[in-house]
Design a protein around this motif. Structure first.
Motif, PDB file in Angstrom:
ATOM      1  N   UNK A  10       0.820  -1.212   0.000  1.00  0.00           N
ATOM      2  CA  UNK A  10       0.000   0.000   0.000  1.00  0.00           C
ATOM      3  C   UNK A  10       0.853   1.261   0.000  1.00  0.00           C
ATOM      4  N   UNK A  11       2.016   1.191   0.635  1.00  0.00           N
ATOM      5  CA  UNK A  11       2.918   2.346   0.691  1.00  0.00           C
ATOM      6  C   UNK A  11       3.814   2.434  -0.549  1.00  0.00           C
ATOM      7  N   UNK A  12       3.803   1.396  -1.367  1.00  0.00           N
ATOM      8  CA  UNK A  12       4.632   1.394  -2.571  1.00  0.00           C
ATOM      9  C   UNK A  12       6.108   1.211  -2.299  1.00  0.00           C
ATOM     10  N   UNK A  13       6.450   0.573  -1.171  1.00  0.00           N
ATOM     11  CA  UNK A  13       7.857   0.326  -0.847  1.00  0.00           C
ATOM     12  C   UNK A  13       8.317  -0.938  -1.577  1.00  0.00           C
ATOM     13  N   UNK A  14       9.358  -0.875  -2.395  1.00  0.00           N
ATOM     14  CA  UNK A  14       9.841  -2.058  -3.116  1.00  0.00           C
ATOM     15  C   UNK A  14      10.189  -3.196  -2.156  1.00  0.00           C
ATOM     16  N   UNK A  15       9.807  -4.415  -2.540  1.00  0.00           N
ATOM     17  CA  UNK A  15      10.004  -5.579  -1.681  1.00  0.00           C
ATOM     18  C   UNK A  15      10.649  -6.713  -2.459  1.00  0.00           C
ATOM     19  N   UNK A  16      11.636  -7.334  -1.846  1.00  0.00           N
ATOM     20  CA  UNK A  16      12.211  -8.576  -2.348  1.00  0.00           C
ATOM     21  C   UNK A  16      11.798  -9.678  -1.380  1.00  0.00           C
ATOM     22  N   UNK A  17      11.127 -10.696  -1.896  1.00  0.00           N
ATOM     23  CA  UNK A  17      10.705 -11.812  -1.049  1.00  0.00           C
ATOM     24  C   UNK A  17      11.867 -12.779  -0.872  1.00  0.00           C
ATOM     25  N   UNK A  18      12.050 -13.228   0.374  1.00  0.00           N
ATOM     26  CA  UNK A  18      13.078 -14.224   0.672  1.00  0.00           C
ATOM     27  C   UNK A  18      12.413 -15.458   1.271  1.00  0.00           C
ATOM     28  N   UNK A  19      12.994 -16.609   1.002  1.00  0.00           N
ATOM     29  CA  UNK A  19      12.464 -17.852   1.562  1.00  0.00           C
ATOM     30  C   UNK A  19      13.614 -18.825   1.771  1.00  0.00           C
ATOM     31  N   UNK A  20      13.685 -19.400   2.967  1.00  0.00           N
ATOM     32  CA  UNK A  20      14.740 -20.366   3.274  1.00  0.00           C
ATOM     33  C   UNK A  20      14.256 -21.766   2.895  1.00  0.00           C
ATOM     34  N   UNK A  21      15.029 -22.432   2.055  1.00  0.00           N
ATOM     35  CA  UNK A  21      14.683 -23.769   1.593  1.00  0.00           C
ATOM     36  C   UNK A  21      15.324 -24.805   2.512  1.00  0.00           C
ATOM     37  N   UNK A  22      14.477 -25.502   3.285  1.00  0.00           N
ATOM     38  CA  UNK A  22      14.940 -26.521   4.219  1.00  0.00           C
ATOM     39  C   UNK A  22      14.490 -27.891   3.715  1.00  0.00           C
ATOM     40  N   UNK A  23      15.421 -28.793   3.457  1.00  0.00           N
ATOM     41  CA  UNK A  23      15.046 -30.123   2.967  1.00  0.00           C
ATOM     42  C   UNK A  23      14.045 -30.814   3.890  1.00  0.00           C
ATOM     43  N   UNK A  24      12.955 -31.286   3.298  1.00  0.00           N
ATOM     44  CA  UNK A  24      11.944 -31.996   4.066  1.00  0.00           C
ATOM     45  C   UNK A  24      11.028 -31.109   4.871  1.00  0.00           C
ATOM     46  N   UNK A  25      11.252 -29.780   4.843  1.00  0.00           N
ATOM     47  CA  UNK A  25      10.444 -28.860   5.646  1.00  0.00           C
ATOM     48  C   UNK A  25       9.769 -27.807   4.768  1.00  0.00           C
ATOM     49  N   UNK A  26      10.549 -27.118   3.936  1.00  0.00           N
ATOM     50  CA  UNK A  26       9.978 -26.048   3.103  1.00  0.00           C
ATOM     51  C   UNK A  26      10.294 -26.256   1.624  1.00  0.00           C
ATOM     52  N   UNK A  27      10.494 -27.495   1.222  1.00  0.00           N
ATOM     53  CA  UNK A  27      10.842 -27.759  -0.171  1.00  0.00           C
ATOM     54  C   UNK A  27       9.778 -28.558  -0.917  1.00  0.00           C
ATOM     55  N   UNK A  28       8.608 -28.748  -0.310  1.00  0.00           N
ATOM     56  CA  UNK A  28       7.550 -29.513  -0.951  1.00  0.00           C
ATOM     57  C   UNK A  28       6.918 -28.763  -2.119  1.00  0.00           C
ATOM     58  N   UNK A  29       6.529 -29.493  -3.150  1.00  0.00           N
ATOM     59  CA  UNK A  29       5.954 -28.894  -4.353  1.00  0.00           C
ATOM     60  C   UNK A  29       4.695 -28.093  -4.032  1.00  0.00           C
ATOM     61  N   UNK A  30       3.786 -28.656  -3.245  1.00  0.00           N
ATOM     62  CA  UNK A  30       2.531 -27.969  -2.930  1.00  0.00           C
ATOM     63  C   UNK A  30       2.797 -26.680  -2.165  1.00  0.00           C
ATOM     64  N   UNK A  31       3.728 -26.736  -1.220  1.00  0.00           N
ATOM     65  CA  UNK A  31       4.081 -25.550  -0.440  1.00  0.00           C
ATOM     66  C   UNK A  31       4.673 -24.461  -1.336  1.00  0.00           C
ATOM     67  N   UNK A  32       5.581 -24.823  -2.211  1.00  0.00           N
ATOM     68  CA  UNK A  32       6.239 -23.829  -3.072  1.00  0.00           C
ATOM     69  C   UNK A  32       5.239 -23.190  -4.028  1.00  0.00           C
TER      70      UNK A  32
END
Length: 249
Positions: free
Chosen positions: A163-185
């Motif tokens: 809403x404020x128009x502040x540029x954003x870069x999204x970051x995500x930590x890829x953890x094997x077996x935790x945040x690497x699932x196809x459905x989650x991504x």
């Protein structure tokens, strides 16, 4: 603090020549204290709010000025810990940095954002050039399990940035077996679609280099036995997220 006393913040440490937390060479200020307990955190020494050194804005910026010539294409990055937990000092630091012509970048999880304090957060966003926002998980349940904190404040902060128009870069930590699932991504890609201010996506491979800090602090390592993620897996995950992000339906 008396009316004439300069505000002070709790600073864990300062990195003079950072190259991974924003564009160019950065002066990276690590704030002390964080409400989250991310299972993949590699800086558990920044968690407690009573640690670190009390510093004024001028004291923090003294090191920047000493090496200003090296930051011509870079600037100042606030990270942690969680900088938003020290909102008044963070705002004062960024305001003075902007007055001096310094590019300001905030590396945050968005934890602690409160719509009821919108005016205070808006004052920060007015002096923030870029935000690196760490999207911990695609779902509220996954976020809570991974960090010990609810997801809602982080998403509310992302919306405030949009809403404020502040540029954003999204970051995500890829953890094997935790945040690497196809459905989650794929779900994360759909989540990121809503932010018109999104300017980039960084997938950070999980590593185990922080384990020594847990051992030194007498803490159990939450991801004991989980292997480090490989760069090729991070690239594959990024491509999966981007494919979903770029869909228009």
């Amino acid at each position: 603090m008396t009316p004439c006393e300069a505000p002070r913040g709790r600073i864990h440490s300062i990195e003079s020549f950072g190259t991974v937390d924003g564009p160019g060479i950065r002066y990276v200020v690590f704030f002390q204290g964080c409400p989250m307990r991310c299972r993949f955190c590699h800086n558990p020494d920044t968690w407690v709010f009573s640690g670190g050194s009390l510093m004024t804005v001028d004291e923090v910026l003294a090191g920047y000025e000493k090496n200003r010539v090296f930051y011509k294409s870079g600037g100042l990055t606030a990270t942690g810990g969680e900088p938003l937990a020290q909102l008044p000092f963070l705002t004062a630091l960024f305001a003075e940095a902007k007055r001096r012509g310094i590019h300001t970048c905030l590396d945050t999880s968005g934890a602690g954002y409160a719509p009821a304090r919108k005016a205070a957060f808006d004052a920060l966003l007015c002096v923030t050039d870029l935000v690196l926002l760490d999207f911990k998980h695609s779902s509220p349940e996954g976020h809570l399990a991974l960090t010990g904190q609810p997801q809602a404040p982080s998403l509310a902060f992302a919306q405030a940035l949009a809403e404020a128009g502040v540029p954003m870069v999204a970051r995500h930590v890829l953890v094997p077996g935790v945040t690497d699932g196809e459905a989650h991504l794929r779900a994360l890609g759909r989540l990121l679609r809503r932010y018109a201010n999104l300017k980039g996506l960084e997938i950070l491979p999980y590593h185990t280099m922080g384990k020594a800090k847990y051992d030194a602090l007498g803490l159990d390592y939450p991801l004991e036995g989980v292997p480090a993620a490989e760069k090729k897996d991070a690239q594959r995950a990024r491509e999966t997220i981007l494919r979903e992000l770029r869909k228009t339906e």
